[in-house]
Scaffold this motif. Sequence first.
Motif, PDB file in Angstrom:
ATOM      1  N   ALA A  20       7.210  14.522  -1.872  1.00 23.19           N
ATOM      2  CA  ALA A  20       7.205  13.077  -1.666  1.00 23.19           C
ATOM      3  C   ALA A  20       6.009  12.656  -0.831  1.00 23.19           C
ATOM      4  N   GLY A  21       5.686  13.476   0.187  1.00 19.68           N
ATOM      5  CA  GLY A  21       4.538  13.169   1.030  1.00 19.68           C
ATOM      6  C   GLY A  21       3.236  13.203   0.246  1.00 19.68           C
ATOM      7  N   ARG A  22       3.068  14.218  -0.598  1.00 21.17           N
ATOM      8  CA  ARG A  22       1.866  14.289  -1.411  1.00 21.17           C
ATOM      9  C   ARG A  22       1.784  13.116  -2.369  1.00 21.17           C
ATOM     10  N   SER A  23       2.911  12.715  -2.911  1.00 23.30           N
ATOM     11  CA  SER A  23       2.937  11.586  -3.827  1.00 23.30           C
ATOM     12  C   SER A  23       2.520  10.295  -3.117  1.00 23.30           C
ATOM     13  N   ASP A  24       3.006  10.102  -1.901  1.00 27.30           N
ATOM     14  CA  ASP A  24       2.619   8.917  -1.134  1.00 27.30           C
ATOM     15  C   ASP A  24       1.125   8.933  -0.819  1.00 27.30           C
ATOM     16  N   ALA A  25       0.600  10.105  -0.501  1.00 26.84           N
ATOM     17  CA  ALA A  25      -0.833  10.211  -0.212  1.00 26.84           C
ATOM     18  C   ALA A  25      -1.663   9.873  -1.445  1.00 26.84           C
ATOM     19  N   VAL A  26      -1.209  10.365  -2.596  1.00 24.38           N
ATOM     20  CA  VAL A  26      -1.926  10.064  -3.840  1.00 24.38           C
ATOM     21  C   VAL A  26      -1.886   8.566  -4.126  1.00 24.38           C
ATOM     22  N   LYS A  27      -0.728   7.947  -3.917  1.00 24.92           N
ATOM     23  CA  LYS A  27      -0.624   6.506  -4.150  1.00 24.92           C
ATOM     24  C   LYS A  27      -1.531   5.720  -3.212  1.00 24.92           C
ATOM     25  N   ARG A  28      -1.561   6.150  -1.941  1.00 28.38           N
ATOM     26  CA  ARG A  28      -2.442   5.462  -0.995  1.00 28.38           C
ATOM     27  C   ARG A  28      -3.904   5.611  -1.399  1.00 28.38           C
ATOM     28  N   ALA A  29      -4.264   6.810  -1.861  1.00 26.94           N
ATOM     29  CA  ALA A  29      -5.644   7.029  -2.308  1.00 26.94           C
ATOM     30  C   ALA A  29      -5.966   6.159  -3.521  1.00 26.94           C
ATOM     31  N   GLU A  30      -5.015   6.048  -4.430  1.00 29.25           N
ATOM     32  CA  GLU A  30      -5.232   5.205  -5.606  1.00 29.25           C
ATOM     33  C   GLU A  30      -5.385   3.742  -5.210  1.00 29.25           C
ATOM     34  N   ARG A  31      -4.541   3.285  -4.290  1.00 32.71           N
ATOM     35  CA  ARG A  31      -4.652   1.898  -3.841  1.00 32.71           C
ATOM     36  C   ARG A  31      -5.993   1.649  -3.158  1.00 32.71           C
ATOM     37  N   THR A  32      -6.434   2.625  -2.367  1.00 33.30           N
ATOM     38  CA  THR A  32      -7.741   2.494  -1.701  1.00 33.30           C
ATOM     39  C   THR A  32      -8.867   2.409  -2.730  1.00 33.30           C
ATOM     40  N   GLY A  33      -8.779   3.252  -3.749  1.00 36.84           N
ATOM     41  CA  GLY A  33      -9.796   3.225  -4.799  1.00 36.84           C
ATOM     42  C   GLY A  33      -9.828   1.888  -5.518  1.00 36.84           C
ATOM     43  N   TRP A  34      -8.649   1.359  -5.869  1.00 35.47           N
ATOM     44  CA  TRP A  34      -8.605   0.058  -6.538  1.00 35.47           C
ATOM     45  C   TRP A  34      -9.118  -1.052  -5.628  1.00 35.47           C
ATOM     46  N   ALA A  35      -8.838  -0.934  -4.314  1.00 39.72           N
ATOM     47  CA  ALA A  35      -9.315  -1.955  -3.378  1.00 39.72           C
ATOM     48  C   ALA A  35     -10.837  -1.963  -3.311  1.00 39.72           C
ATOM     49  N   PHE A  36     -11.453  -0.778  -3.307  1.00 42.02           N
ATOM     50  CA  PHE A  36     -12.911  -0.705  -3.278  1.00 42.02           C
ATOM     51  C   PHE A  36     -13.523  -1.218  -4.584  1.00 42.02           C
ATOM     52  N   MET A  37     -12.820  -1.010  -5.699  1.00 40.54           N
ATOM     53  CA  MET A  37     -13.350  -1.418  -6.998  1.00 40.54           C
ATOM     54  C   MET A  37     -13.087  -2.893  -7.295  1.00 40.54           C
ATOM     55  N   ALA A  38     -12.146  -3.501  -6.571  1.00 41.07           N
ATOM     56  CA  ALA A  38     -11.736  -4.871  -6.869  1.00 41.07           C
ATOM     57  C   ALA A  38     -12.886  -5.875  -6.813  1.00 41.07           C
ATOM     58  N   PRO A  39     -13.753  -5.854  -5.782  1.00 44.47           N
ATOM     59  CA  PRO A  39     -14.847  -6.852  -5.774  1.00 44.47           C
ATOM     60  C   PRO A  39     -15.719  -6.787  -7.019  1.00 44.47           C
TER      61      PRO A  39
END
Length: 318
Positions: free
Chosen positions: A15-34
Amino acid sequence: MSATRRSSAARPGRAGRSDAVKRAERTGWAFMAPFGILFIVVFIIPIIYAIYSSFFQDVASGGGAYGGGTMVNKFVGLANFRYVVTSAAFWSGIGRVLIYTLIQVPIMIIAALALAMVLDSYMVKHVTPFRLGYFLPYAIPGVVASIIWVFLYNPQISPIVKGLSSIGITVDFFAGNVVLASMANITTWTFTGYNMLIFLAALQAIPHDLYEAARIDGATGWQIALHIKLPNVRGAALLAMLLSIIGTIQLFNEPQVMQTADPGISNSFTPMMMAMNTSRGTLTPKGNGPASAIAIVMALIAGVLAFLYAWIERKVNE
């Protein structure tokens, strides 16, 4: 029982690894959003609007025998596209652009490849000044470059024309049979350095072990260039050719600026000039609808030409 404990103990880790992956994905989308937002607003939405407006045309509504009334943006179906594909002015412009592309692009690509080969050789010890000098014309905006060259072509003030006249050579860079070559010179001057960097990057990515092995086998510098360097820049050549074909098919800056000094260049000299002047209302039918149809047809033609070149290139390499 122990197996149950092990599986329950393993769950928090998963579960912890899954949360880390989700956070990384959200960070990636946030950087790509602009970039994504700007890409949609600046690129995707205008394309959709152009396609939409190409089915409409400004027509007069109301009024009587003596005129009057108002202009209404009316749905006309494929009428704008029929106008484009049956327009003699449009196909004359296409012919000029194709002749321009067939002459200018090979000269520019060969010059860019030659410069890259020289800079990648032992002939040049300090590459950076030459690389910067060749690339510098690309840093000048296209309109500014065209204005500069129009002054250099002007017979009253041009040092080129005066220099040639002093040795008995009379040149009119705005003559009907020379004007396309004059435009090609501007484009070649501007974009040769840009394409040179594409080739230079491909050449510098070639492993130097190949050169050493070839020299051990007794290969000369010319043989290394012909049998090692050239085959390894085919991908770069394909990219440069595709970009050049797509760019030159949209020829606009050079003829638009040169028109200020050469009245012989008509408002429909190239399809892109035809689209702009149609949108401005200096050509009939006028308005955004017919202009959008011209642009869409040109985009389709550019796509077909790029696809054909890529397909032929692949077949030849096979």
